[in-house]
Every structure is written in C-alpha cells, then in structure tokens.
Motif scaffolding. Structure first.
Motif, PDB file in Angstrom:
ATOM      1  N   GLY A  34    -101.353  42.165  53.586  1.00 24.95           N
ATOM      2  CA  GLY A  34    -102.740  42.465  53.213  1.00 24.95           C
ATOM      3  C   GLY A  34    -103.021  42.343  51.732  1.00 24.95           C
ATOM      4  O   GLY A  34    -104.078  42.770  51.259  1.00 24.95           O
ATOM      5  N   TRP A  35    -102.106  41.743  50.979  1.00 26.22           N
ATOM      6  CA  TRP A  35    -102.280  41.661  49.529  1.00 26.22           C
ATOM      7  C   TRP A  35    -103.459  40.779  49.122  1.00 26.22           C
ATOM      8  O   TRP A  35    -104.224  41.131  48.222  1.00 26.22           O
ATOM      9  N   TYR A  36    -103.607  39.634  49.789  1.00 26.77           N
ATOM     10  CA  TYR A  36    -104.749  38.762  49.468  1.00 26.77           C
ATOM     11  C   TYR A  36    -106.056  39.455  49.848  1.00 26.77           C
ATOM     12  O   TYR A  36    -107.032  39.447  49.095  1.00 26.77           O
ATOM     13  N   GLU A  37    -106.046  40.058  51.029  1.00 19.81           N
ATOM     14  CA  GLU A  37    -107.249  40.744  51.534  1.00 19.81           C
ATOM     15  C   GLU A  37    -107.691  41.847  50.572  1.00 19.81           C
ATOM     16  O   GLU A  37    -108.886  42.012  50.310  1.00 19.81           O
ATOM     17  N   GLN A  38    -106.729  42.587  50.029  1.00 11.49           N
ATOM     18  CA  GLN A  38    -107.047  43.665  49.079  1.00 11.49           C
ATOM     19  C   GLN A  38    -107.712  43.132  47.811  1.00 11.49           C
ATOM     20  O   GLN A  38    -108.455  43.851  47.138  1.00 11.49           O
ATOM     21  N   ALA A  39    -107.445  41.856  47.501  1.00 12.24           N
ATOM     22  CA  ALA A  39    -108.055  41.234  46.323  1.00 12.24           C
ATOM     23  C   ALA A  39    -109.346  40.488  46.675  1.00 12.24           C
ATOM     24  O   ALA A  39    -109.883  39.748  45.848  1.00 12.24           O
ATOM     25  N   GLY A  40    -109.827  40.684  47.898  1.00 13.55           N
ATOM     26  CA  GLY A  40    -111.078  40.036  48.307  1.00 13.55           C
ATOM     27  C   GLY A  40    -110.909  38.582  48.696  1.00 13.55           C
ATOM     28  O   GLY A  40    -111.845  37.798  48.608  1.00 13.55           O
ATOM     29  N   ILE A  41    -109.697  38.223  49.126  1.00 10.13           N
ATOM     30  CA  ILE A  41    -109.390  36.843  49.502  1.00 10.13           C
ATOM     31  C   ILE A  41    -109.072  36.781  50.998  1.00 10.13           C
ATOM     32  O   ILE A  41    -108.116  37.401  51.454  1.00 10.13           O
ATOM     33  N   ASP A  42    -109.883  36.054  51.741  1.00  7.57           N
ATOM     34  CA  ASP A  42    -109.642  35.829  53.160  1.00  7.57           C
ATOM     35  C   ASP A  42    -108.950  34.480  53.283  1.00  7.57           C
ATOM     36  O   ASP A  42    -109.587  33.430  53.307  1.00  7.57           O
ATOM     37  N   LEU A  43    -107.612  34.514  53.343  1.00  4.71           N
ATOM     38  CA  LEU A  43    -106.807  33.297  53.229  1.00  4.71           C
ATOM     39  C   LEU A  43    -106.533  32.629  54.569  1.00  4.71           C
ATOM     40  O   LEU A  43    -106.092  33.268  55.522  1.00  4.71           O
ATOM     41  N   THR A  44    -106.769  31.320  54.603  1.00  2.00           N
ATOM     42  CA  THR A  44    -106.348  30.466  55.717  1.00  2.00           C
ATOM     43  C   THR A  44    -105.280  29.520  55.188  1.00  2.00           C
ATOM     44  O   THR A  44    -105.488  28.851  54.170  1.00  2.00           O
ATOM     45  N   ILE A  45    -104.140  29.480  55.872  1.00  2.00           N
ATOM     46  CA  ILE A  45    -103.050  28.584  55.482  1.00  2.00           C
ATOM     47  C   ILE A  45    -103.053  27.398  56.437  1.00  2.00           C
ATOM     48  O   ILE A  45    -102.938  27.558  57.648  1.00  2.00           O
ATOM     49  N   GLU A  46    -103.217  26.220  55.861  1.00  6.33           N
ATOM     50  CA  GLU A  46    -103.383  25.000  56.662  1.00  6.33           C
ATOM     51  C   GLU A  46    -102.161  24.095  56.518  1.00  6.33           C
ATOM     52  O   GLU A  46    -101.708  23.816  55.409  1.00  6.33           O
ATOM     53  N   SER A  47    -101.635  23.638  57.625  1.00  5.38           N
ATOM     54  CA  SER A  47    -100.497  22.711  57.631  1.00  5.38           C
ATOM     55  C   SER A  47    -100.876  21.421  56.914  1.00  5.38           C
ATOM     56  O   SER A  47    -102.033  21.002  56.940  1.00  5.38           O
ATOM     57  N   GLY A  48     -99.891  20.791  56.269  1.00  4.55           N
ATOM     58  CA  GLY A  48    -100.179  19.595  55.478  1.00  4.55           C
ATOM     59  C   GLY A  48     -99.570  18.335  56.047  1.00  4.55           C
ATOM     60  O   GLY A  48     -98.804  18.365  57.009  1.00  4.55           O
ATOM     61  N   ARG A  49     -99.905  17.204  55.410  1.00  2.48           N
ATOM     62  CA  ARG A  49     -99.421  15.896  55.858  1.00  2.48           C
ATOM     63  C   ARG A  49     -98.866  15.084  54.683  1.00  2.48           C
ATOM     64  O   ARG A  49     -98.974  13.870  54.640  1.00  2.48           O
ATOM     65  N   GLY A  50     -98.273  15.793  53.723  1.00  2.61           N
ATOM     66  CA  GLY A  50     -97.689  15.115  52.568  1.00  2.61           C
ATOM     67  C   GLY A  50     -98.344  15.546  51.278  1.00  2.61           C
ATOM     68  O   GLY A  50     -99.525  15.918  51.254  1.00  2.61           O
ATOM     69  N   SER A  51     -97.585  15.496  50.196  1.00  2.97           N
ATOM     70  CA  SER A  51     -98.112  15.902  48.889  1.00  2.97           C
ATOM     71  C   SER A  51     -99.279  15.031  48.445  1.00  2.97           C
ATOM     72  O   SER A  51    -100.218  15.511  47.815  1.00  2.97           O
TER      73      SER A  51
END
Length: 320
Positions: A34-51
């Motif tokens: 909940g660290w991001y949430e406590q800072a007002g950040i609703d985080l979505t982590i999205e899978s990637g397809r290369g740098s």
C-alpha cells in the motif's frame, strides 16, 4: 515522502521492459504494502515487449513510467522520445550472449554466420552494432531470428538458433539446462558496460508532477532495499500477481540481480544512483556505434534529484 493523499489517487501506469520477473518484484511488493496508494498513486503495472517498446511508449506520453535498458532509451531520445531516467536498476549491464559449444561456437569470434535468437524489441538487438564493433565482427555477419522472451532456451535446445541473448539474471536456468556445453559472454567482458534496466519517466509528466515522481522513485527505492534485505515477501507479491513463474528460479534470479544492482555509486550515493560520467560514456557509445538522430545534452536525459540518498544498496547481501 508524502503520506495519505487528501484527494483522489492519481492513476499511474508503469510499463515494464518484459513480462514480470524477480527484478520487477519490488514494484509489486510496494503496491501490495500500500505504499504507492498512501502517496496518492493508483499504480497499474503493465507487461512489456522490449526496452525499445517501453522507451517509445514512455517517450510518447503513452505511459508516465517505464523500465528500459538505458542505452536503448538514449537511442529513443535521439529520435524525439521525451523521456528522463530516474533510477538505475542494473548498475551493471545484464546483457549476455549464450551459446552451445556443440554447435561450433566457442566465443564471439565464432558468431559470424550463425543465427541469434531474440525478440525484435530486445535491447541487445538494438545495441548489436556496438557489440559487433567491440567484438571485432561485422554487424551484418549474423542473422537475427525472432524468438519470444520465454522461448529462448527452447529455441537454443532445438537448434532453431545457435546463440541467444538474455539477461544475466536468467543465467542459472541455462546452467541447469545445458551444463558444461553452455558458453556465454557478458557484455562487460568485452568492455561494454552501459547502464542496464532503469526507471524512466515521460519528460512532460515529470515537469507537471515533480512531487508525484519523487514519491514514486523513493517508494520504489525503499522497496528495492527491502527486497535486498529479504526477498521472500517480494517474490510472494510477484507470484500472487503473475502466473506461470517458478519460485526457485525467481530466487536464483534475484541473487544475480543483486550483483547487477551493485557498484561504487549505488553503495555510497544512493540505491539506483546514475553517475554523470558513466552516462556521458553511454551517450558516446550510442553515438559512436548507432549514431544520434538528433544529438542532445546527456545531462538532460537523467536526474538523480528524485532519489533518497539515505537509501543505499547493501553490498553485504550480494553473494560473490
């Protein structure tokens, strides 16, 4: 670091460089805590397809944050991508080539005429001309074959390809699979050690949201330090959110990742520190081997101002 926000949380996207593995576990851990949430950040982590893909997505404003190989990000920036590096994850390059000696490859001098398997957006393919020049072979002396990130070992085993590129954190899987037939070379062994995977941000987003970006960086730093101290809860957070991963393999990966995270700056200045002199060398590397479409001042391509200097990499946790 700000505490609970009094207004609605900001929806924030983090685009990874690849599918999630141990090196991404701190982000999942911090989210689960909940660290991001406590800072007002609703985080979505999205899978990637290369740098290359994540750098362009962040650089175009399609995602505020991303993970990308830093040399690849510099290439994207020279093509107009609006991005800034905030924190190194791999202070040492993870780029490694693997081959089987039984295929007639005993070192880089034998690469010519062989097939290298990796995805089109793979950082090692983007930076191949630099490696070829450093290794003393013609850039067009090899053929690249499109191989997905999870299919590399199978492609090597079936002899669909002769050589694969992969991150050093995946090293143990190859050792287990191929034993003494395995040959490998990390890029730093031929004098190429650009910064590897790093946290990047869209430049305009940084200008508009400096406090949120600082919070995001410092929470992420805190999470990486926590995972260095004890990776078990971090891997639990990763495995709770990502299917198909083997815990033991991820544990082995994390041991390699700690090695990649450690250098003279991350242990003394701040975990994730990006050194200006090394960035200048990385810029020159890209400029020399790949060319800069639109040259820029490398000082504008990164900042260490968002890092918390009280959080440092603990080198005592790294196995030799």
């Amino acid at each position: 670091m700000s505490v609970a926000s009094s207004h609605a949380a900001e929806t924030v996207n983090l685009t990874l460089n690849w599918t999630p593995t141990a090196d991404h576990s701190p982000f999942y851990y911090a989210k689960a805590q909940g660290w991001y949430e406590q800072a007002g950040i609703d985080l979505t982590i999205e899978s990637g397809r290369g740098s290359g893909v994540s750098a362009l997505k962040v650089g175009s404003g399609g995602s505020p944050f991303g993970i990308a190989d830093l040399a690849t990000a510099l290439v994207a920036r020279s093509k107009g991508a609006d991005l800034v590096a905030l924190m190194s994850v791999y202070a040492n390059t993870g780029q490694t080539f693997y081959w089987l000696k039984s295929y007639g490859v005993n070192g880089v001098k034998d690469f010519a005429g062989h097939k290298i398997g990796n995805p089109p957006g793979d950082a090692s393919r983007v930076m191949w001309p630099a490696f070829a020049k450093a290794a003393g072979i013609a850039p067009d002396a090899v053929n690249f074959v499109n191989v997905g990130p999870t299919a590399k070992i199978a492609a090597l085993k079936s002899h669909t390809v002769d050589i694969i590129s992969d991150f050093y954190n995946e090293h143990d899987l190859k050792v287990i699979e191929f034993g003494g037939d395995l040959g490998y070379l990390n890029w730093k062994d031929i004098g190429l050690n650009p910064y590897g995977n790093s946290l990047i941000v869209n430049g305009a987003y940084l200008q508009k949201n400096p406090k949120l970006v600082e919070d995001f960086v410092r929470i992420s730093q805190k999470a990486f330090a926590a995972c260095v101290a004890d990776v078990a809860p971090c891997l639990k957070a990763l495995l709770d959110n990502v299917s198909g991963l083997d815990r033991e393999n991820q544990e082995r990966q994390w041991e390699r990742i700690k090695f990649l995270m450690t250098d003279e700056f991350t242990t003394t200045r701040a975990l994730g520190w990006i050194d200006g002199a090394r960035m200048k060398k990385d810029y020159e590397l890209v400029q020399t081997y790949l060319g800069m479409e639109k040259p820029f001042d490398v000082e504008t391509a990164f900042t260490t101002k968002m890092l918390d200097p009280s959080i440092k990499m603990d080198a005592s946790k790294v196995r030799k």
